[in-house]
Structure formats: structure tokens, C-alpha cells
Write a protein that holds these residues in place. Structure first.
Motif, PDB file in Angstrom:
ATOM      1  N   UNK A 139      32.994   1.597 -13.104  1.00 11.19           N
ATOM      2  CA  UNK A 139      32.446   1.046 -14.333  1.00 11.19           C
ATOM      3  C   UNK A 139      30.995   0.615 -14.192  1.00 11.19           C
ATOM      4  N   UNK A 140      30.637   0.029 -13.056  1.00 11.49           N
ATOM      5  CA  UNK A 140      29.338  -0.614 -12.911  1.00 11.49           C
ATOM      6  C   UNK A 140      28.297   0.219 -12.175  1.00 11.49           C
ATOM      7  N   UNK A 141      28.721   1.320 -11.548  1.00  2.00           N
ATOM      8  CA  UNK A 141      27.762   2.130 -10.792  1.00  2.00           C
ATOM      9  C   UNK A 141      26.568   2.595 -11.622  1.00  2.00           C
ATOM     10  N   UNK A 142      26.743   3.049 -12.865  1.00  5.66           N
ATOM     11  CA  UNK A 142      25.550   3.451 -13.635  1.00  5.66           C
ATOM     12  C   UNK A 142      24.530   2.326 -13.765  1.00  5.66           C
ATOM     13  N   UNK A 143      24.996   1.113 -14.031  1.00  6.83           N
ATOM     14  CA  UNK A 143      24.094  -0.028 -14.136  1.00  6.83           C
ATOM     15  C   UNK A 143      23.444  -0.344 -12.793  1.00  6.83           C
ATOM     16  N   UNK A 144      24.218  -0.293 -11.730  1.00  7.32           N
ATOM     17  CA  UNK A 144      23.683  -0.580 -10.397  1.00  7.32           C
ATOM     18  C   UNK A 144      22.603   0.426 -10.001  1.00  7.32           C
ATOM     19  N   UNK A 145      22.835   1.709 -10.292  1.00  6.05           N
ATOM     20  CA  UNK A 145      21.835   2.712  -9.936  1.00  6.05           C
ATOM     21  C   UNK A 145      20.592   2.599 -10.813  1.00  6.05           C
ATOM     22  N   UNK A 146      20.787   2.148 -12.040  1.00  4.49           N
ATOM     23  CA  UNK A 146      19.620   1.873 -12.879  1.00  4.49           C
ATOM     24  C   UNK A 146      18.756   0.781 -12.240  1.00  4.49           C
ATOM     25  N   UNK A 147      19.397  -0.279 -11.750  1.00  2.00           N
ATOM     26  CA  UNK A 147      18.660  -1.350 -11.096  1.00  2.00           C
ATOM     27  C   UNK A 147      17.994  -0.861  -9.814  1.00  2.00           C
ATOM     28  N   UNK A 148      18.676   0.029  -9.109  1.00  4.68           N
ATOM     29  CA  UNK A 148      18.075   0.582  -7.893  1.00  4.68           C
ATOM     30  C   UNK A 148      16.804   1.354  -8.216  1.00  4.68           C
ATOM     31  N   UNK A 149      16.791   2.049  -9.345  1.00  5.66           N
ATOM     32  CA  UNK A 149      15.616   2.819  -9.737  1.00  5.66           C
ATOM     33  C   UNK A 149      14.497   1.925 -10.286  1.00  5.66           C
ATOM     34  N   UNK A 150      14.822   0.660 -10.579  1.00  7.68           N
ATOM     35  CA  UNK A 150      13.820  -0.277 -11.094  1.00  7.68           C
ATOM     36  C   UNK A 150      13.868  -1.548 -10.243  1.00  7.68           C
ATOM     37  N   UNK A 151      13.468  -1.438  -8.992  1.00 10.02           N
ATOM     38  CA  UNK A 151      13.626  -2.561  -8.060  1.00 10.02           C
ATOM     39  C   UNK A 151      12.768  -3.778  -8.405  1.00 10.02           C
ATOM     40  N   UNK A 152      11.730  -3.596  -9.184  1.00  5.48           N
ATOM     41  CA  UNK A 152      10.872  -4.721  -9.553  1.00  5.48           C
ATOM     42  C   UNK A 152      10.794  -4.860 -11.070  1.00  5.48           C
ATOM     43  N   UNK A 153      11.916  -4.585 -11.729  1.00  2.00           N
ATOM     44  CA  UNK A 153      11.932  -4.644 -13.183  1.00  2.00           C
ATOM     45  C   UNK A 153      11.985  -6.065 -13.724  1.00  2.00           C
ATOM     46  N   UNK A 154      12.008  -6.163 -15.049  1.00  5.16           N
ATOM     47  CA  UNK A 154      11.996  -7.468 -15.709  1.00  5.16           C
ATOM     48  C   UNK A 154      13.242  -8.274 -15.362  1.00  5.16           C
ATOM     49  N   UNK A 155      14.380  -7.592 -15.230  1.00  5.26           N
ATOM     50  CA  UNK A 155      15.615  -8.321 -14.929  1.00  5.26           C
ATOM     51  C   UNK A 155      15.510  -9.031 -13.589  1.00  5.26           C
ATOM     52  N   UNK A 156      14.976  -8.343 -12.597  1.00  6.51           N
ATOM     53  CA  UNK A 156      14.851  -8.974 -11.282  1.00  6.51           C
ATOM     54  C   UNK A 156      13.892 -10.149 -11.332  1.00  6.51           C
ATOM     55  N   UNK A 157      12.790  -9.986 -12.028  1.00 11.45           N
ATOM     56  CA  UNK A 157      11.828 -11.088 -12.116  1.00 11.45           C
ATOM     57  C   UNK A 157      12.441 -12.286 -12.837  1.00 11.45           C
ATOM     58  N   UNK A 158      13.187 -12.002 -13.910  1.00 18.73           N
ATOM     59  CA  UNK A 158      13.840 -13.086 -14.639  1.00 18.73           C
ATOM     60  C   UNK A 158      14.899 -13.775 -13.801  1.00 18.73           C
ATOM     61  N   UNK A 159      15.695 -12.973 -13.078  1.00 21.92           N
ATOM     62  CA  UNK A 159      16.725 -13.554 -12.216  1.00 21.92           C
ATOM     63  C   UNK A 159      16.107 -14.379 -11.091  1.00 21.92           C
ATOM     64  N   UNK A 160      15.002 -13.909 -10.553  1.00 19.24           N
ATOM     65  CA  UNK A 160      14.336 -14.639  -9.474  1.00 19.24           C
ATOM     66  C   UNK A 160      13.894 -16.020  -9.943  1.00 19.24           C
ATOM     67  N   UNK A 161      13.356 -16.079 -11.164  1.00 16.25           N
ATOM     68  CA  UNK A 161      12.941 -17.374 -11.718  1.00 16.25           C
ATOM     69  C   UNK A 161      14.168 -18.259 -11.945  1.00 16.25           C
TER      70      UNK A 161
END
Length: 374
Positions: A139-161
Motif C-alpha cells: 500500500x505505501x511503497x508508491x508514497x515511499x518511493x516518491x519521497x525517495x525521489x524527493x529527498x529534500x522536498x517540502x514534506x521533509x523540511x516541514x517534518x524537520x521543523x
């Protein structure tokens, strides 16, 4: 590319499975054991229920969190085809084999203990956990691979904060509280083969991945605030014990569960993130031992419970029997016989001895047999 090896996460999986074994043994000495398919001792140890309830709210969610983290580490060196192929081999194959060949064994012993007619039927038993994990991967692999392709995306920056604040990790409890309110489980701690267990596991698996994806911000928060999370967990457990008689509202159970887990993340990151020969061995052993422990436990109970000895000695005897024979089955059979290894989630045996393989494989390629497993 060289990646940091996270020994603390290996240790958390080993520790969680160790607690699982002791918890299952303790069930034998509870008055309701037979109602959940366990053999029951004629003499009870109901005092065990107090520490059991402390474990109950976090022992299974912790395994789901850590399993999601394992997928993050696996994705760093696999594409989607490699991941699904490996998860099929390491999770689905042991799951299907266990359902037809392992879980019926402890039901045979259960039937024999109660002088019931012996009958064979495949069933999930304790392996329901593996089935859930495989579905989560799909179920989650498509989302996980999307995150892998965007290692410095907005989601990561938001989560880091968000995760830089001690309230950030606690805030994810909102999703778990929503699950409890929507599913309305009969008992929060009833995970096996329930929709509550499925959706709680899905959330924990997802956030386990996201926590590691977030990076150092999350782990620094765990490290800095570990004692605060532990204090909150103890406070909420005290409220559950003294005020609610162990049956606290779901939203409090969620926050308590996550507080225990965050405290464990911080403590293990501080004290267990180092290599050892013992960890290498236990990391390989934990998955097969999880698969076989139920029928070994039942066999120990079958032999020990009828003895005329004090109940405490019976409990200790079943613990020792389960530990010793799980070790012997793993060490003498599963680990050494090549055809058995894939059936219990281990990598195929090479021409070299296991000790040679552990020493000579580059560190960046050795993530531990369970970190990348179920």
C-alpha cells in the motif's frame, strides 16, 4: 555511498521480540488464557498482569514503527522491483509457510493438552503481524518511493521543523486517536486480526518510515527529551492503573503508548547505537525465533504445567524451556540447513560460514537480517 548503521534500531527489534515471548508465556498464567487460544496453567499468577499491562500498549506498535523504519533503510539501496521481490521472499514466503506448517503445531499441542480430537487447519495465529506488514509494503511503497525521489522536498523540511520541537512527535498521536475514535476497538490492546490492529499498524508503519526520513531532527529530539517522554508514559500509566483500572479512554492510551515508544527511541539511540557480536547474532535469530516461539512455548507448557511444583517455578521453567529450545532449533536447524533459511526469513546460505560472512561483508551492505526484514 556510505550510510550510517543504526544498531539501536536492530536492538529495539530484538528487545521487542524478547518482550513478546515473555508476554506470551505470562498469558498462560492468566485466568483468560484459554479464551485467546492459549493453554492455561491450573495455578495462576494474576500479579503478572500489572507489568503485562505496562507492555501491552506499546509492544506491538513498537514493532510496527521499527518495521516501517526498516523499509526506509531497505529503500536506500533498492528500486521498487527489488524491494517487492525481497519483501516477498523475506515476509510473504515465511508467512505462507508458517500458516500451513508452523501455526498448526501449537494448535495440535493445545488440543492434546485439553484431550481434544486432533485436527489440522492452517491459520494465521501469531503470524498475522507478517501478513499486515506485507500489505503495508504494497500500500505505501508508491508514497515511499516518491519521497525517495524527493529527498529534500517540502514534506521533509516541514517534518524537520515539526520534529525539532518535543511536542512534534507527540502531535502524530492525533492520527492514532482518530483511528481509535473511528474504529472503536473493544480493547485498545487487542491487535491480532482486528481492524484496529490493522489501521494502528498502518499508521505506526507509516510514521516509522517518516521519522527516519526526517533525519537528525527527530533523533536529536528523542535524545534530548527521552526522560520527559518516559516521565509522561509513567504518569499516564499511573493514571490508567489508579484511576481507570487499566481501562483508560482511548486517547490517553494512544498518548501513553507513543510516549513509551519515544522514550525507548531516545534511550536506545543514546545507549545502544553501537556494534557487537551479540547483536549480530540476535538480529539474525530474532525473526526465526518469532516464527517458531509459539509451538515451543506450548510444548514447554505441555510438559511443565502438570508437574507438582510451585507456580513460580513453572513460569521460570516455561521461560527457560522456550528460550533454550528456540535457540537450539534456530542454531542447529534453521541457521544451518540451506533449504530452511528462506522459509524463516533468512538470506540463502552461501558457501562461507556465517561467521565469515558477518565479518567480511562491508558495513554499508550489512543492515542486519531483521532491520530489512518484517
Amino acid at each position: 555511498m556510505t550510510h550510517e548503521r543504526r544498531y539501536d534500531i536492530d536492538w529495539l527489534r530484538v528487545i521487542a521480540i524478547g518482550f513478546l515471548l515473555i508476554y506470551h508465556i505470562a498469558i498462560i498464567f492468566q485466568p483468560w488464557a484459554m479464551f485467546v487460544g492459549f493453554v492455561r496453567s491450573p495455578e495462576l499468577m494474576e500479579s503478572l498482569w500489572v507489568p503485562m499491562t505496562a507492555l501491552n500498549v506499546w509492544r506491538i506498535p513498537l514493532l510496527f514503527f521499527v518495521s516501517g523504519m526498516g523499509v526506509y533503510f531497505a529503500l536506500r539501496k533498492r528500486n521498487w522491483k527489488q524491494l517487492l521481490r525481497e519483501r516477498t521472499q523475506r515476509i510473504l514466503l515465511p508467512f505462507l509457510f508458517g500458516v500451513v506448517a508452523i501455526t498448526p503445531l501449537h494448535m495440535y499441542i493445545f488440543q492434546g493438552f485439553y484431550n481434544m480430537p486432533l485436527s489440522y487447519f492452517p491459520h494465521l495465529g501469531h503470524l498475522w503481524f507478517l501478513g499486515n506488514i506485507f500489505v503495508y509494503v504494497l500500500l505505501l511503497s508508491p508514497f515511499f518511493f516518491y519521497l525517495k525521489m524527493h529527498p529534500e522536498g517540502r514534506l521533509k523540511k516541514g517534518l524537520s521543523i515539526l520534529m525539532s520541537n518535543p511536542l512534534g512527535p507527540i502531535s502524530v498521536s492525533v492520527f492514532f486517536i482518530a483511528e481509535v475514535m473511528l474504529v472503536k476497538p473493544q480493547l485498545f490492546e487487542l491487535y491480532a486480526e482486528t481492524w484496529h490492529g490493522f489501521f494502528l499498524g498502518l499508521l505506526a508503519f507509516l510514521f516509522g518510515f517518516l521519522f527516519v526520513y526526517t533525519g537528525k531532527a527527530f533523533w536529536q529530539t528523542m535524545l534530548k527529551w527521552r526522560w520527559a517522554y518516559l516521565g509522561l508514559a509513567l504518569l499516564l500509566y499511573g493514571m490508567r492503573y489508579f484511576i481507570f483500572g487499566f481501562n483508560a479512554p482511548g486517547y490517553l492510551m494512544v498518548v501513553e503508548s507513543n510516549s513509551w515508544i519515544f522514550a525507548l527511541f531516545g534511550l536506545s539511540y543514546r545507549y545502544l547505537n553501537r556494534p557487537s557480536a551479540l547483536l549480530r547474532y540476535l538480529s539474525e535469530a530474532a525473526y526465526p525465533v518469532y516464527i517458531i516461539h509459539m509451538f515451543v512455548l506450548y510444548a514447554g507448557a505441555y510438559l511443565i504445567l502438570p508437574l507438582e511444583i510451585p507456580v513460580l517455578i513453572k513460569f521460570i521453567g516455561v521461560v527457560l524451556f522456550t528460550g533454550v529450545f528456540c535457540y537450539l532449533i534456530f542454531e542447529l536447524l534453521i541457521r544451518r540447513i540451506g533449504i530452511l533459511r528462506p522459509l524463516f526469513g533468512l538470506k540463502p546460505k552461501t558457501g562461507k560460514g556465517m561467521s565469515d560472512m558477518i565479518v567480511k561483508v562491508p558495513r554499508s551492505q550489512r543492515m542486519g537480517s531483521l532491520k530489512d526484514g518484517a
